[in-house]
Design an enzyme around this catalytic site. Structure first.
Site, short mmCIF file in Angstrom:
data_model
loop_
_atom_site.label_atom_id
_atom_site.label_comp_id
_atom_site.label_asym_id
_atom_site.label_seq_id
_atom_site.Cartn_x
_atom_site.Cartn_y
_atom_site.Cartn_z
CE LYS A 14 -2.22 -1.29 3.72
NZ LYS A 14 -1.42 -2.50 4.43
NE ARG A 89 -5.41 -1.63 9.45
CZ ARG A 89 -4.16 -1.30 8.68
NH1 ARG A 89 -4.33 -0.44 8.28
NH2 ARG A 89 -2.82 -1.70 9.07
NE ARG A 128 8.31 -2.85 7.43
CZ ARG A 128 7.11 -2.63 6.64
NH1 ARG A 128 6.23 -2.10 5.62
NH2 ARG A 128 5.89 -2.99 7.37
NE ARG A 134 5.24 -0.55 10.06
CZ ARG A 134 4.28 -0.46 9.49
NH1 ARG A 134 4.23 0.21 8.27
NH2 ARG A 134 3.25 -0.85 10.01
NE ARG A 145 1.83 -5.57 10.93
CZ ARG A 145 2.58 -5.17 10.15
NH1 ARG A 145 3.94 -5.70 10.54
NH2 ARG A 145 2.56 -4.81 8.97
P1 AP5 Z 1 4.49 -1.49 1.85
O1 AP5 Z 1 4.38 -0.61 0.83
O2 AP5 Z 1 5.41 -1.34 2.97
O3 AP5 Z 1 3.19 -2.48 2.38
P2 AP5 Z 1 2.25 -1.62 3.21
O4 AP5 Z 1 1.02 -2.66 2.40
O5 AP5 Z 1 1.84 -0.25 3.14
O6 AP5 Z 1 2.80 -2.65 4.76
P3 AP5 Z 1 2.27 -2.35 5.85
O7 AP5 Z 1 3.65 -2.60 7.03
O8 AP5 Z 1 2.19 -0.55 5.79
O9 AP5 Z 1 0.86 -2.13 6.43
P4 AP5 Z 1 -0.33 -2.37 7.16
O10 AP5 Z 1 -1.28 -2.61 6.88
O11 AP5 Z 1 -0.03 -3.51 8.39
O12 AP5 Z 1 0.54 -1.27 8.35
P5 AP5 Z 1 -0.23 0.59 8.46
O13 AP5 Z 1 1.02 1.11 8.76
O14 AP5 Z 1 -0.59 0.82 7.80
O15 AP5 Z 1 5.67 -2.84 2.00
C1 AP5 Z 1 5.66 -3.72 2.31
C2 AP5 Z 1 7.49 -4.01 2.16
O16 AP5 Z 1 7.40 -5.31 0.95
C3 AP5 Z 1 8.56 -3.01 2.18
O17 AP5 Z 1 9.59 -3.49 2.70
C4 AP5 Z 1 8.21 -2.50 0.27
O18 AP5 Z 1 9.97 -2.40 0.06
C5 AP5 Z 1 7.95 -4.48 0.18
N1 AP5 Z 1 7.61 -4.45 -1.33
C6 AP5 Z 1 6.39 -3.48 -2.23
N2 AP5 Z 1 5.55 -3.81 -2.50
C7 AP5 Z 1 6.08 -5.41 -3.29
C8 AP5 Z 1 7.01 -6.04 -4.16
N3 AP5 Z 1 6.23 -5.56 -5.53
N4 AP5 Z 1 7.57 -6.86 -4.48
C9 AP5 Z 1 8.70 -7.20 -3.46
N5 AP5 Z 1 8.67 -6.84 -1.91
C10 AP5 Z 1 7.35 -5.10 -2.11
O19 AP5 Z 1 -1.10 -0.37 10.04
C11 AP5 Z 1 0.26 -0.06 11.53
C12 AP5 Z 1 -0.92 -0.22 12.22
O20 AP5 Z 1 -1.73 0.84 12.92
C13 AP5 Z 1 -1.88 -1.39 12.58
O21 AP5 Z 1 -1.37 -2.85 12.71
C14 AP5 Z 1 -3.17 -0.64 13.51
O22 AP5 Z 1 -2.65 -0.75 15.16
C15 AP5 Z 1 -2.67 0.55 13.51
N6 AP5 Z 1 -3.69 1.09 12.28
C16 AP5 Z 1 -3.52 1.87 10.93
N7 AP5 Z 1 -4.68 2.31 10.12
C17 AP5 Z 1 -6.04 1.55 11.54
C18 AP5 Z 1 -6.83 2.07 11.04
N8 AP5 Z 1 -7.62 2.83 10.45
N9 AP5 Z 1 -7.37 1.79 11.77
C19 AP5 Z 1 -7.53 1.30 13.67
N10 AP5 Z 1 -6.15 1.01 13.18
C20 AP5 Z 1 -4.93 1.47 12.84
MG MG Z 2 1.88 0.93 4.68
#
Ligand code: AP5
Ligand code: MG
Length: 190
Positions: A14, A89, A128, A134, A145
């Site tokens: 994402k 979410r 990562r 992280r 997760r």
């Molecule tokens: P990346 O692009 O970082 O993927 P992502 O989908 O953004 O992953 P996140 O870990 O950020 O998702 P998340 O939903 O768990 O975390 P968030 O911060 O939203 O890519 C991941 C890795 O893969 C990178 O190293 C990248 O380089 C690599 N990669 C990318 N594309 C690739 C490809 N095609 N091939 C190979 N490698 C690739 O949320 C974190 C926490 O915050 C949640 O767990 C929750 O506790 C809280 N939170 C956030 N939003 C909410 C909400 N709306 N409601 C409630 N709690 C929330």
């Molecule tokens: Mg992200």
């Protein structure tokens, strides 16, 4: 206005693909995960609440999250629209987002689902975790997760299908190919 929801499991890409979409379409980027991590880094009360939940792989309660999103949306000036990364979410969040946009005379243009197999997600996040550290990128938290995603977030696929907004993207493979598929999906809705 172009309002894109980028959707998918933890590690589905994402954030990575959002950066490219922002550049191509001139959008504002709201990543709720980034907002929460900034609060943690700043040591705010919200940050303290968020840290305990994030480190345990759990979601921040809807009411709190919806308030944060509304404030963020109000703070934006200019741009061609917004990419929502990590929000909604839950179904409650999706309903609130719809209301907030309708109140602004807008709508979600498309919801892009990045579909990636679970073993690949685990692989990406562990890598990562080793590289940048992280706090939630360790095996135990990643597993939690993924369960939370399956139980609370995945039902949004059907919710957005009902809205006629869902676009499937194969999120496994080359970054450029994935981005091309995203551009095709967005452009087909303009
Ligand atoms: P990346 O692009 O970082 O993927 P992502 O989908 O953004 O992953 P996140 O870990 O950020 O998702 P998340 O939903 O768990 O975390 P968030 O911060 O939203 O890519 C991941 C890795 O893969 C990178 O190293 C990248 O380089 C690599 N990669 C990318 N594309 C690739 C490809 N095609 N091939 C190979 N490698 C690739 O949320 C974190 C926490 O915050 C949640 O767990 C929750 O506790 C809280 N939170 C956030 N939003 C909410 C909400 N709306 N409601 C409630 N709690 C929330
Ligand atoms: Mg992200």
């Amino acid at each position: 206005m172009l309002n894109i929801v980028i959707f998918g499991a933890p590690g589905s890409g994402k954030g990575t693909q959002s950066a490219r979409i922002v550049e191509k379409y001139g959008l504002n980027h709201i990543s709720t995960g980034d907002v929460l991590r900034a609060e943690i880094a700043a040591g705010t009360e919200l940050g303290k609440t968020a840290k305990a939940l994030i480190d345990n792989g759990q979601l921040i309660p809807d009411e709190l999250m919806i308030g944060i999103l509304a404030a963020k949306l109000d703070s934006l000036a200019g741009g061609n629209g917004v990419i929502f990364d990590g929000f909604p979410r839950t179904i409650a969040q999706a309903e609130e987002l719809k209301k907030m946009l309708v109140a602004r005379g807008q709508d979600v243009t498309a919801m892009l689902e990045l579909d990636v197999p679970e073993d690949e997600l685990m692989d990406r996040l562990l890598k990562r975790g080793q590289a940048s550290g992280r706090a939630d990128d360790n095996e135990e938290t990643i597993k939690k997760r993924l369960v939370v995603y399956a139980e609370q977030t995945a039902p949004l696929k059907d919710w957005y299908k009902n809205e006629g907004k869902h676009c499937y993207i194969n999120g496994f493979g080359e970054l450029d190919r994935i981005f091309e598929d995203i551009v095709a999906a967005i452009d087909s809705r303009l």
